[in-house]
Design an enzyme around this catalytic site. Structure first.
Site, PDB file in Angstrom:
ATOM      1  N   GLY A  33       1.687  -0.874  -4.002  1.00 22.77           N
ATOM      2  CA  GLY A  33       2.538   0.317  -3.839  1.00 22.77           C
ATOM      3  C   GLY A  33       3.982  -0.047  -3.571  1.00 22.77           C
ATOM      4  O   GLY A  33       4.616   0.500  -2.660  1.00 22.77           O
ATOM      5  N   ALA A  34       4.523  -0.964  -4.382  1.00 22.61           N
ATOM      6  CA  ALA A  34       5.892  -1.459  -4.145  1.00 22.61           C
ATOM      7  C   ALA A  34       6.954  -0.622  -4.854  1.00 22.61           C
ATOM      8  O   ALA A  34       8.118  -0.983  -4.864  1.00 22.61           O
ATOM      9  CB  ALA A  34       5.992  -2.919  -4.599  1.00 22.61           C
ATOM     10  N   GLY A  37       9.318   3.970  -1.122  1.00 18.76           N
ATOM     11  CA  GLY A  37       9.209   4.030   0.335  1.00 18.76           C
ATOM     12  C   GLY A  37       9.012   2.692   1.021  1.00 18.76           C
ATOM     13  O   GLY A  37       9.795   1.744   0.848  1.00 18.76           O
ATOM     14  N   GLY A  39       6.656   0.309   0.735  1.00 15.68           N
ATOM     15  CA  GLY A  39       6.338  -0.855  -0.107  1.00 15.68           C
ATOM     16  C   GLY A  39       7.571  -1.392  -0.824  1.00 15.68           C
ATOM     17  O   GLY A  39       7.748  -2.609  -0.948  1.00 15.68           O
ATOM     18  N   SER A 161      -1.177   3.475  10.050  1.00 14.00           N
ATOM     19  CA  SER A 161      -0.336   4.609  10.468  1.00 14.00           C
ATOM     20  C   SER A 161      -0.742   5.097  11.857  1.00 14.00           C
ATOM     21  O   SER A 161      -1.909   4.985  12.248  1.00 14.00           O
ATOM     22  CB  SER A 161      -0.529   5.755   9.478  1.00 14.00           C
ATOM     23  N   TYR A 187      -6.492  11.987   6.235  1.00 16.03           N
ATOM     24  CA  TYR A 187      -5.618  10.808   6.316  1.00 16.03           C
ATOM     25  C   TYR A 187      -6.018   9.972   7.547  1.00 16.03           C
ATOM     26  O   TYR A 187      -6.140   8.744   7.458  1.00 16.03           O
ATOM     27  CB  TYR A 187      -4.179  11.323   6.450  1.00 16.03           C
TER      28      TYR A 187
END
Ligand SMILES: NC(=O)c1ccc[n+]([C@@H]2O[C@H](COP(=O)([O-])OP(=O)(O)OC[C@H]3O[C@@H](n4cnc5c(N)ncnc54)[C@H](OP(=O)(O)O)[C@@H]3O)[C@@H](O)[C@H]2O)c1
Length: 317
Positions: A33-34, A37, A39, A161, A187
């Site tokens: 996920g780069a 945000g 990443g 998180s 989540y």
């Protein structure tokens, strides 16, 4: 005034953060996920530190833009491996590609994640937040584990998180078929499951030279949640975003955990950015963690579902 332990995370968010000048020249660092945000901030900071960045992303155009930026701005090699984490077959293919091309792996950063306001299922039939945030990162880590061990010292960082504090994990209803889906609890369930497997894997990795830690990347500006409906996107943009920080703080914190000599040998911990912190009690329940570990192995087909039935069966007498 000292806050009660369960609220200490609020004070920790205001603490001065640790930094490091250590470099990662030529080290191979995988970031999922780069393209956005947290990443993206991590990929930039790793590249600035001299690392060779391998980005595992789902969107080839966005990934190519980041790849070009990293090469141009930091003169490092940046590679792209495509995978959509709503498909575990893609995770397997990505792992196979990585194992084929990289003889060693120094750092694995499992960052890709989503927040869903509605219950949806992945192609494999998992609730999407659980599938993307937890199962995909669990599977990728397991498939790369032998290479990480052979590359020791190596570090695994799970971008988790404070949302784990919302709870929501029900091992008898992982797909929310029996409960009304609530986005924050969905989540929270995914992040709780991930944390519980961090402690399990840290134990299994003891003495291997590979460490695993989880972290909260701060409350930072990103695209998270922007896949949801118009109302949520409006609320996010107008109400939440003004209070969020720049994602560079997350990139700096991830870099510290990945590169700092002080972090060598530190494993099985949760960090609020760079400050070690105690997670919520439900995310520390090792008996539940052992069940989550076995279920995650079964749901990712690392062990057969029949083996899971045996693992889960209460012992007789
Ligand atoms: N932002 C915060 O304040 C905050 C706070 C706590 C924890 N986190 C955690 O930080 C991590 C990164 O989130 P973010 O805030 O940076 O959100 P973001 O800007 O939306 O970035 C998420 C990344 O994950 C990728 N991704 C999403 N779904 C995917 C899928 N199905 N397959 C492959 N990649 C996928 C996205 O790809 P695309 O670019 O293609 O969409 C993007 O690169 C998540 O694990 C999140 O839970 C964030």
């Amino acid at each position: 005034m000292k806050l009660p332990e369960e609220l200490q995370f609020i004070a920790n968010a205001r603490m001065p953060q640790k930094t490091t000048d250590a470099r990662l020249n030529g080290r191979i660092c995988i970031v999922t996920g780069a393209t956005s945000g947290v990443g993206l901030a991590a990929a930039r900071r790793l590249a600035r530190g001299g690392a060779q960045v391998v980005m595992v992303c789902r969107n080839d155009e966005k990934a190519a833009t980041v790849q070009a930026e990293l090469a141009r701005e930091y003169s490092v090699q940046a590679d792209v491996v495509l995978a959509d984490f709503t498909r575990l077959a893609d995770v397997r293919d990505a792992a196979a590609t990585i194992l084929e091309h990289y003889p060693h792996i120094d750092v694995l950063i499992n960052n890709a994640g989503v927040h869903m306001t509605r219950r949806t299922l992945t192609v494999d039939g998992h609730e999407t937040a659980f599938g993307v945030n937890h199962l995909a990162s669990f599977l990728l880590t397991r498939l790369l584990l032998d290479r990480l061990k052979a590359s020791a010292p190596a570090r695994i960082i799970q971008v988790n998180s404070q949302g784990h504090r919302f709870g929501g994990l029900d091992l008898d209803d992982l797909t929310w078929a029996r409960r009304r889906y609530a986005g924050l609890r969905g989540y929270g369930a995914a992040k709780t499951a991930q944390l519980l497997t961090v402690w399990e894997l840290a134990d299994r990795l003891a003495g291997s030279g590979v460490t695993i830690n989880a972290m909260h990347p701060g409350a930072v500006k990103s695209n998270i949640g922007m896949n949801n409906g118009l109302l949520y996107r409006w609320y996010n943009r107008i109400v939440i975003r003004p209070f969020l920080k720049e994602p560079a703080i997350a990139g700096d914190a991830i870099y510290y955990l990945a590169a700092a000599p002080d972090m060598a040998g530190v494993s099985g911990k949760f960090f609020n950015l760079t400050i070690e912190e105690k997670p919520a009690a439900h995310a520390l329940d090792r008996a539940v963690g052992k069940r989550v570990w076995a279920m995650s192995e079964a749901l990712t087909d690392i062990i057969g579902r029949e083996t899971l039935a045996k693992v889960q069966k209460p012992s007789q007498g």
